[in-house]
Design a protein around this motif. Structure first.
Motif, PDB file in Angstrom:
ATOM      1  N   PRO A   4      -3.228   8.989 -12.305  1.00  0.00           N
ATOM      2  CA  PRO A   4      -4.500   9.134 -11.598  1.00  0.00           C
ATOM      3  C   PRO A   4      -5.716   9.016 -12.514  1.00  0.00           C
ATOM      4  N   PHE A   5      -6.709   8.285 -12.063  1.00  0.00           N
ATOM      5  CA  PHE A   5      -7.998   8.098 -12.723  1.00  0.00           C
ATOM      6  C   PHE A   5      -7.893   7.356 -14.054  1.00  0.00           C
ATOM      7  N   ALA A   6      -6.786   6.673 -14.310  1.00  0.00           N
ATOM      8  CA  ALA A   6      -6.572   6.028 -15.600  1.00  0.00           C
ATOM      9  C   ALA A   6      -7.092   4.594 -15.643  1.00  0.00           C
ATOM     10  N   ASN A   7      -7.112   3.907 -14.515  1.00  0.00           N
ATOM     11  CA  ASN A   7      -7.501   2.498 -14.514  1.00  0.00           C
ATOM     12  C   ASN A   7      -7.876   2.062 -13.100  1.00  0.00           C
ATOM     13  N   ASN A   8      -8.267   0.824 -12.961  1.00  0.00           N
ATOM     14  CA  ASN A   8      -8.690   0.299 -11.666  1.00  0.00           C
ATOM     15  C   ASN A   8      -7.706  -0.697 -11.076  1.00  0.00           C
ATOM     16  N   HIS A   9      -6.455  -0.655 -11.474  1.00  0.00           N
ATOM     17  CA  HIS A   9      -5.536  -1.682 -10.982  1.00  0.00           C
ATOM     18  C   HIS A   9      -4.180  -1.176 -10.506  1.00  0.00           C
ATOM     19  N   GLN A  10      -3.881   0.078 -10.638  1.00  0.00           N
ATOM     20  CA  GLN A  10      -2.587   0.576 -10.185  1.00  0.00           C
ATOM     21  C   GLN A  10      -2.615   0.925  -8.709  1.00  0.00           C
ATOM     22  N   SER A  11      -1.482   0.714  -8.053  1.00  0.00           N
ATOM     23  CA  SER A  11      -1.306   1.184  -6.677  1.00  0.00           C
ATOM     24  C   SER A  11       0.167   1.474  -6.465  1.00  0.00           C
ATOM     25  N   MET A  12       0.445   2.225  -5.433  1.00  0.00           N
ATOM     26  CA  MET A  12       1.821   2.545  -5.086  1.00  0.00           C
ATOM     27  C   MET A  12       1.896   2.804  -3.591  1.00  0.00           C
ATOM     28  N   GLN A  13       3.099   2.863  -3.086  1.00  0.00           N
ATOM     29  CA  GLN A  13       3.289   3.105  -1.668  1.00  0.00           C
ATOM     30  C   GLN A  13       4.440   4.085  -1.487  1.00  0.00           C
ATOM     31  N   ILE A  14       4.225   5.042  -0.591  1.00  0.00           N
ATOM     32  CA  ILE A  14       5.261   5.988  -0.181  1.00  0.00           C
ATOM     33  C   ILE A  14       5.344   5.865   1.327  1.00  0.00           C
ATOM     34  N   GLY A  15       6.418   5.320   1.838  1.00  0.00           N
ATOM     35  CA  GLY A  15       6.483   5.016   3.265  1.00  0.00           C
ATOM     36  C   GLY A  15       5.387   4.015   3.586  1.00  0.00           C
ATOM     37  N   GLU A  16       4.563   4.332   4.567  1.00  0.00           N
ATOM     38  CA  GLU A  16       3.419   3.490   4.909  1.00  0.00           C
ATOM     39  C   GLU A  16       2.124   4.043   4.316  1.00  0.00           C
ATOM     40  N   LEU A  17       2.245   5.031   3.434  1.00  0.00           N
ATOM     41  CA  LEU A  17       1.095   5.625   2.776  1.00  0.00           C
ATOM     42  C   LEU A  17       0.807   4.843   1.502  1.00  0.00           C
ATOM     43  N   VAL A  18      -0.416   4.328   1.378  1.00  0.00           N
ATOM     44  CA  VAL A  18      -0.808   3.519   0.223  1.00  0.00           C
ATOM     45  C   VAL A  18      -1.731   4.355  -0.661  1.00  0.00           C
ATOM     46  N   VAL A  19      -1.480   4.309  -1.955  1.00  0.00           N
ATOM     47  CA  VAL A  19      -2.288   5.033  -2.932  1.00  0.00           C
ATOM     48  C   VAL A  19      -2.849   4.021  -3.916  1.00  0.00           C
ATOM     49  N   GLU A  20      -4.173   3.963  -4.028  1.00  0.00           N
ATOM     50  CA  GLU A  20      -4.838   3.054  -4.957  1.00  0.00           C
ATOM     51  C   GLU A  20      -5.566   3.869  -6.013  1.00  0.00           C
ATOM     52  N   ASN A  21      -5.439   3.433  -7.242  1.00  0.00           N
ATOM     53  CA  ASN A  21      -6.009   4.141  -8.375  1.00  0.00           C
ATOM     54  C   ASN A  21      -7.297   3.475  -8.827  1.00  0.00           C
ATOM     55  N   GLN A  22      -8.302   4.286  -9.125  1.00  0.00           N
ATOM     56  CA  GLN A  22      -9.523   3.820  -9.771  1.00  0.00           C
ATOM     57  C   GLN A  22      -9.907   4.865 -10.804  1.00  0.00           C
ATOM     58  N   LYS A  23     -10.805   4.506 -11.697  1.00  0.00           N
ATOM     59  CA  LYS A  23     -11.188   5.445 -12.750  1.00  0.00           C
ATOM     60  C   LYS A  23     -11.966   6.642 -12.220  1.00  0.00           C
ATOM     61  N   ASP A  24     -12.637   6.474 -11.077  1.00  0.00           N
ATOM     62  CA  ASP A  24     -13.439   7.574 -10.553  1.00  0.00           C
ATOM     63  C   ASP A  24     -12.905   8.170  -9.257  1.00  0.00           C
ATOM     64  N   LYS A  25     -11.805   7.618  -8.742  1.00  0.00           N
ATOM     65  CA  LYS A  25     -11.240   8.176  -7.510  1.00  0.00           C
ATOM     66  C   LYS A  25      -9.831   7.647  -7.292  1.00  0.00           C
ATOM     67  N   VAL A  26      -9.112   8.357  -6.455  1.00  0.00           N
ATOM     68  CA  VAL A  26      -7.799   7.924  -5.977  1.00  0.00           C
ATOM     69  C   VAL A  26      -7.938   7.790  -4.474  1.00  0.00           C
ATOM     70  N   ILE A  27      -7.605   6.613  -3.954  1.00  0.00           N
ATOM     71  CA  ILE A  27      -7.763   6.329  -2.529  1.00  0.00           C
ATOM     72  C   ILE A  27      -6.386   6.402  -1.883  1.00  0.00           C
ATOM     73  N   ILE A  28      -6.260   7.193  -0.827  1.00  0.00           N
ATOM     74  CA  ILE A  28      -4.989   7.358  -0.110  1.00  0.00           C
ATOM     75  C   ILE A  28      -5.239   7.045   1.353  1.00  0.00           C
ATOM     76  N   TYR A  29      -4.476   6.102   1.895  1.00  0.00           N
ATOM     77  CA  TYR A  29      -4.637   5.770   3.307  1.00  0.00           C
ATOM     78  C   TYR A  29      -3.296   5.337   3.898  1.00  0.00           C
ATOM     79  N   GLY A  30      -3.232   5.339   5.203  1.00  0.00           N
ATOM     80  CA  GLY A  30      -2.001   5.001   5.906  1.00  0.00           C
ATOM     81  C   GLY A  30      -1.393   6.247   6.517  1.00  0.00           C
ATOM     82  N   ASP A  31      -0.113   6.167   6.823  1.00  0.00           N
ATOM     83  CA  ASP A  31       0.558   7.335   7.377  1.00  0.00           C
ATOM     84  C   ASP A  31       1.997   7.370   6.872  1.00  0.00           C
TER      85      ASP A  31
END
Length: 87
Positions: A4-31
């Motif tokens: 988390p908060f390490a870079n602007n290019h990592q992402s992952m998925q758990i089920g249909e939940l998508v997690v995107e990494n940025q240096k100033d935030k972590v974005i989580i969306y889906g279900d």
């Protein structure tokens, strides 16, 4: 697993939940449906690990509330109002 908060290019998925990494935030969306089975248990473990890493990032840097980082979403915004071309 992302860092988390390490870079602007990592992402992952758990089920249909998508997690995107940025240096100033972590974005989580889906279900996600955590069913009471082996897959649901694995997904719950992944969520637990992810939230633990996010909390650890906050705890390891007590200055998080004072940081002013510019996310890629805000870097191209103008402070002026423009006319709506569709009216």
């Amino acid at each position: 697993m992302i860092e988390p908060f390490a870079n602007n290019h990592q992402s992952m998925q758990i089920g249909e939940l998508v997690v995107e990494n940025q240096k100033d935030k972590v974005i989580i969306y889906g279900d996600i449906d955590l069913q009471f089975d082996a897959l649901g248990y694995k997904q719950a473990q992944q969520l637990h690990e992810l939230t633990g890493k996010i909390l650890q990032a906050f705890a390891s840097d007590g200055q998080y509330s004072k940081k002013v980082l510019e996310s890629k979403d805000n870097s191209d915004r103008s402070d002026k109002n423009i006319d709506n071309p569709f009216l």
